[in-house]
Design an enzyme around this catalytic site. Structure first.
Site, short mmCIF file in Angstrom:
data_model
loop_
_atom_site.label_atom_id
_atom_site.label_comp_id
_atom_site.label_asym_id
_atom_site.label_seq_id
_atom_site.Cartn_x
_atom_site.Cartn_y
_atom_site.Cartn_z
N GLY A 9 8.73 66.81 38.42
CA GLY A 9 9.72 66.84 39.37
C GLY A 9 10.80 67.45 39.60
O GLY A 9 10.96 67.77 38.43
N THR A 10 11.90 67.52 40.73
CA THR A 10 13.44 67.90 39.58
C THR A 10 13.65 67.52 39.14
O THR A 10 13.57 66.20 39.50
CB THR A 10 14.08 68.28 41.56
OG1 THR A 10 14.02 67.50 42.13
CG2 THR A 10 13.12 69.91 42.23
N ASN A 12 16.39 64.28 38.87
CA ASN A 12 16.72 62.98 39.69
C ASN A 12 15.81 62.41 40.96
O ASN A 12 15.73 61.56 41.44
CB ASN A 12 18.44 63.13 40.34
CG ASN A 12 19.10 63.45 39.61
OD1 ASN A 12 19.35 62.68 38.75
ND2 ASN A 12 19.71 64.38 40.43
N SER A 13 14.28 63.12 40.36
CA SER A 13 13.27 62.07 41.13
C SER A 13 12.34 61.03 40.37
O SER A 13 11.54 60.37 41.36
CB SER A 13 12.29 63.46 41.40
OG SER A 13 11.72 64.18 39.70
N THR A 16 11.79 59.73 33.89
CA THR A 16 12.12 58.75 33.35
C THR A 16 11.69 56.94 33.77
O THR A 16 11.41 56.47 33.21
CB THR A 16 13.32 59.05 32.60
OG1 THR A 16 13.60 60.28 32.37
CG2 THR A 16 13.81 58.11 31.27
N GLU A 86 10.69 64.92 29.00
CA GLU A 86 10.69 66.13 28.85
C GLU A 86 9.77 67.21 28.54
O GLU A 86 10.33 67.64 27.64
CB GLU A 86 12.24 66.51 27.85
CG GLU A 86 13.30 65.15 27.99
CD GLU A 86 13.96 65.69 29.89
OE1 GLU A 86 13.39 66.69 29.86
OE2 GLU A 86 14.74 64.76 30.35
N ALA A 87 9.17 66.74 29.49
CA ALA A 87 7.41 67.57 28.57
C ALA A 87 7.53 69.31 28.75
O ALA A 87 7.02 69.77 28.98
CB ALA A 87 6.42 67.48 29.56
N GLN A 88 8.81 69.75 29.88
CA GLN A 88 9.52 70.86 29.75
C GLN A 88 9.22 71.95 28.39
O GLN A 88 9.84 73.12 29.08
CB GLN A 88 9.96 71.25 30.79
CG GLN A 88 11.67 71.10 30.48
CD GLN A 88 11.89 69.36 30.95
OE1 GLN A 88 10.96 69.09 31.46
NE2 GLN A 88 13.55 69.44 30.90
N CYS A 146 20.14 68.56 52.12
CA CYS A 146 18.98 68.51 53.34
C CYS A 146 18.19 67.15 53.15
O CYS A 146 18.44 67.06 52.78
CB CYS A 146 18.72 69.34 54.08
SG CYS A 146 17.61 70.43 53.49
#
Length: 196
Positions: A9-10, A12-13, A16, A86-88, A146
């Site tokens: 997710g982006t 603040n999704s 964690t 933080e898997a990215q 939006c």
């Protein structure tokens, strides 16, 4: 049968928070978990999983040379689940280690992270998780400007969008904004800056 899950997710999704919730649920049933996170995430010190709402837990820090498979295999007690935040930021060999934990040790692994960076390119860890994961799920949040789904991360510097630079810059609410595709290419912060 264990599986490798990738939940992305982006900013603040709630990625964690989801890890902390899953860990709590396992532990509430007396089932041990291993929580891991990238050593690159130093916002609250190395080796901590911490959410923006203030919840925090210690975690095993994954360094570039960490042998995740060997670490899990050599634990005195087999965990019921491995959770990775933080898997990215993981390297290719880390993701292959996670797949081996699932396939050879029969332990489920749930990895959480961003899919794409502020340049709209895949992170190395995300790329290999998308390739190897048994189940992929998006954790959704909305665009800051939006009501559309946020699918991209916009980096700003002094209120101005930045589309080039180093892929990794540890920061949070002050630097990155979760946005939809439209507002990634035409963020409303430009209009705010023009009025000043």
């Amino acid at each position: 049968m264990a599986q490798l899950y990738y939940r992305y997710g982006t900013m603040n999704s709630g990625k964690t928070i989801e890890i902390l919730k899953v860990a709590y649920n396992y532990e509430e049933q007396g089932k041990g978990v291993v929580i891991m996170t990238s050593a690159l995430d130093t916002r609250d010190g190395v080796g901590y999983v911490s959410s923006r709402i203030g919840m925090k837990r210690p975690a095993i820090a994954i360094e570039k040379t960490t042998d995740i498979f060997g670490y899990i295999r050599n634990l005195p007690e087999k965990p019921y689940c491995v959770l990775v935040d933080e898997a990215q930021f993981l390297k290719r060999h880390h993701v292959y280690d996670l797949a081996r934990v699932v396939d050879e040790l029969d332990i489920p692994v749930m990895a959480f992270g961003l899919k794409n960076d502020f340049r709209n390119e895949l992170f190395e860890g995300s790329k290999y998780l998308l390739l190897l994961a048994d189940k992929i799920e998006e954790i959704k949040t909305i665009c800051q400007y939006c009501k559309k789904k946020a699918t991209m991360v916009l980096r700003t510097q002094d209120g101005v969008p930045v589309y080039d630079g180093e892929q990794i810059q540890i920061g949070g609410n002050e630097t990155y904004i979760s946005v939809c595709r439209k507002h990634y290419f035409a963020p409303e912060i430009n209009k705010e800056n023009e009025e000043k």
